[in-house]
Design an enzyme around this catalytic site. Structure first.
Site, PDB file in Angstrom:
ATOM      1  N   HIS A  85       0.798  -1.145   0.018  1.00  0.00           N
ATOM      2  CA  HIS A  85      -0.004   0.151   0.002  1.00  0.00           C
ATOM      3  C   HIS A  85       0.921   1.162   0.193  1.00  0.00           C
ATOM      4  CE1 HIS A  85      -3.808   2.044   1.594  1.00  0.00           C
ATOM      5  NE2 HIS A  85      -2.911   2.994   1.236  1.00  0.00           N
ATOM      6  N   HIS A 124       1.386   5.403  -1.611  1.00  0.00           N
ATOM      7  CA  HIS A 124       0.874   6.578  -2.522  1.00  0.00           C
ATOM      8  C   HIS A 124       2.308   7.191  -3.399  1.00  0.00           C
ATOM      9  CE1 HIS A 124      -3.094   6.866  -0.897  1.00  0.00           C
ATOM     10  NE2 HIS A 124      -2.444   6.076   0.120  1.00  0.00           N
ATOM     11  N   LYS A 180      -9.599  -0.116  -5.139  1.00  0.00           N
ATOM     12  CA  LYS A 180      -9.668   0.616  -3.927  1.00  0.00           C
ATOM     13  C   LYS A 180     -11.068   1.335  -3.481  1.00  0.00           C
ATOM     14  CE  LYS A 180      -7.883   2.281  -0.246  1.00  0.00           C
ATOM     15  NZ  LYS A 180      -6.915   3.353   0.061  1.00  0.00           N
ATOM     16  N   HIS A 234     -10.381   1.385   2.456  1.00  0.00           N
ATOM     17  CA  HIS A 234      -9.998   2.425   3.419  1.00  0.00           C
ATOM     18  C   HIS A 234     -11.083   2.212   4.432  1.00  0.00           C
ATOM     19  CE1 HIS A 234      -8.357   6.241   4.803  1.00  0.00           C
ATOM     20  NE2 HIS A 234      -9.579   6.120   5.780  1.00  0.00           N
ATOM     21  N   HIS A 267      -4.288  -0.273   6.035  1.00  0.00           N
ATOM     22  CA  HIS A 267      -3.670   0.491   7.160  1.00  0.00           C
ATOM     23  C   HIS A 267      -4.542   0.486   8.492  1.00  0.00           C
ATOM     24  CE1 HIS A 267      -6.286   3.301   5.344  1.00  0.00           C
ATOM     25  NE2 HIS A 267      -5.715   3.677   4.530  1.00  0.00           N
ATOM     26  N   LEU A 269      -4.491   9.599   7.944  1.00  0.00           N
ATOM     27  CA  LEU A 269      -5.839   8.809   8.298  1.00  0.00           C
ATOM     28  C   LEU A 269      -5.717   7.289   7.848  1.00  0.00           C
ATOM     29  CD1 LEU A 269      -8.046  11.578   7.216  1.00  0.00           C
ATOM     30  CD2 LEU A 269      -8.083  10.670   9.451  1.00  0.00           C
ATOM     31  N   ASP A 313       1.430   2.802   3.548  1.00  0.00           N
ATOM     32  CA  ASP A 313       0.895   3.740   3.493  1.00  0.00           C
ATOM     33  C   ASP A 313       1.521   5.079   3.403  1.00  0.00           C
ATOM     34  OD1 ASP A 313      -1.533   5.382   2.774  1.00  0.00           O
ATOM     35  OD2 ASP A 313      -2.345   5.543   4.979  1.00  0.00           O
TER      36      ASP A 313
HETATM   37  C1  NCD Z   1      -3.640   9.289   2.060  1.00  0.00           C
HETATM   38  C2  NCD Z   1      -2.828  10.255   1.038  1.00  0.00           C
HETATM   39  O1  NCD Z   1      -2.282  11.358   1.360  1.00  0.00           O
HETATM   40  O2  NCD Z   1      -3.104   9.833  -0.228  1.00  0.00           O
HETATM   41  N1  NCD Z   1      -3.455   9.887   3.345  1.00  0.00           N
HETATM   42  C3  NCD Z   1      -3.422   9.162   4.403  1.00  0.00           C
HETATM   43  O3  NCD Z   1      -3.536   9.987   5.608  1.00  0.00           O
HETATM   44  N2  NCD Z   1      -3.151   7.972   4.680  1.00  0.00           N
HETATM   45  C4  NCD Z   1      -4.738   8.546   1.908  1.00  0.00           C
HETATM   46  C5  NCD Z   1      -5.008   7.523   2.527  1.00  0.00           C
HETATM   47  O4  NCD Z   1      -4.613   6.468   2.366  1.00  0.00           O
HETATM   48  O5  NCD Z   1      -5.926   7.636   3.376  1.00  0.00           O
HETATM   49 ZN    ZN Z   2      -3.139   5.107   1.610  1.00  0.00          ZN
END
Ligand code: NCD
Ligand code: ZN
Length: 347
Positions: free
Chosen positions: A13, A15, A99, A136, A174, A219, A247
């Site tokens: 996981h 980004h 997702k 999520h 997460h 989050l 995450d």
């Molecule tokens: C993530 C993001 O910034 O894309 N932020 C986070 O707090 N984890 C989105 C997500 O996975 O919730």
């Molecule tokens: Zn995430």
């Protein structure tokens, strides 16, 4: 144990963002992970197999020469996703899951779903095509306290969903609570969970005592220490349905250090070392390999990696900041030390 050699890990996981950010995020993850499940919450989101294929090519263009790294792509479930889009995704060799973001739950979730029931034909297609649903897991009801949103999601969304689609593979992303741990442990082998390094290392006191630390805000939000301890126990227990998902979610510094700071922690640059620190503190370094390198591919039905990576108990200092396009991102532990260092990898 001062040195630890593992089968090369994956990150289930992450980004990576898009555009110029990729030249930081991709090398950071490719340094220690062979594969990573790439979240689709771009603006606009990745909604089709064609979008995912194009995004994958932009990621691959940033992989450093000689490094073996495979992005595992995901689609963003919207109210407009159709069963035929699921069929197309399942037939695309690059797409490994879809997702689910409840609308408004987190960063870039405006396109998220407004209700699950209307999407049951889509979920049914995912079950039929055996394409995992990544969730999520937080409700967005404004009356639900932010610290209770994960547990409320289990009761109101996850339990009915799993009852309706018993063969659907679900990754509860997460997870942050003892209730989520307990749920995953007892629900049966179609549901797994990712756990981040920051939810293992920190609790809400770390974020709030002595002043707000915006770079620890993510989050689902950090919970109280009872939950942190339950997560630590889960990942070191040898249970096969918990696996590594950072995450890692970079945001420009000025968007975090703001009167309305956005959610997301950047860990990718030293994430494996941070996980090693946790397993070491728990006297469970022998459990790190299954969590980081075996449980994820087994659940996703992908081969385990064959390369190896070695970690040494040698302190390193995390960079103060990293470039993020024309801005900068502050990684977790910026300017502070981590107890482990990656020594070498064999291809
Ligand atoms: C993530 C993001 O910034 O894309 N932020 C986070 O707090 N984890 C989105 C997500 O996975 O919730
Ligand atoms: Zn995430």
């Amino acid at each position: 144990m001062d040195s630890l050699t593992l089968t090369a890990p994956d990150d289930w996981h992450i980004h990576l963002r898009d555009g110029p950010a990729l030249s930081t995020t991709v090398p950071d993850i490719a340094r220690w992970a062979r594969r990573a499940v790439v979240m689709p919450n771009l603006t606009p989101p990745v909604i089709s197999a064609a979008d995912a294929t194009a995004y994958r090519n932009r990621i691959l263009a940033e992989v450093p020469a000689g490094v073996d790294f495979e992005p595992l792509m995901t689609l963003y479930l919207t109210d407009d996703t159709t069963p035929s889009m699921v069929a197309e995704a399942a037939a695309c060799p690059y797409v490994h899951g879809i997702k689910l973001y409840p609308a408004g739950a987190t960063t870039n979730s405006e396109a998220g779903i407004t209700g699950l029931r209307a999407l049951y034909p889509v979920i049914e297609a995912m079950e039929t095509h055996d394409l995992p649903l990544l969730v999520h897991g937080e409700v967005t009801d404004k009356h639900c306290d932010i610290f209770d949103r994960e547990k409320a999601f289990i009761d109101s969304a996850l339990i009915p969903l799993i009852a309706q689609f018993p063969a659907l593979r679900v990754v509860f992303e997460h997870i942050t609570t003892a209730e989520a741990v307990e749920f995953v442990e007892h629900v049966g082998n179609k549901v797994a969970a990712t756990v981040t390094a920051h939810h293992l290392l920190y609790n809400r006191n770390d974020m709030l005592v002595g002043g707000i630390k915006p770079h620890l805000f993510c989050l689902p939000v950090l919970k109280r220490d009872r939950h942190q301890l339950a997560l630590r126990a889960a990942v070191t227990s040898g249970h096969t349905r918990f696996f590594l998902g950072t995450d890692s979610a970079p945001h420009a510094r000025h968007e975090k250090e703001s009167s309305c700071g956005c959610a997301g922690c950047y860990t990718a640059v030293t994430a494996l070392e941070l996980y090693a620190e946790v397993f070491d503190e728990e006297n469970a370094l022998d459990q790190l390999e299954s969590f980081a390198s075996f449980n994820g591919p087994d659940f996703y039905r992908l081969p385990r990696n064959t390369a190896e990576i070695t970690l040494n108990r040698v302190e390193q200092v995390v960079p103060q900041q990293l470039a993020l396009g024309q801005h900068e991102v502050i990684p977790i532990r910026a300017g502070e030390s981590v107890a482990w260092t990656i020594a070498r990898q064999t291809q």
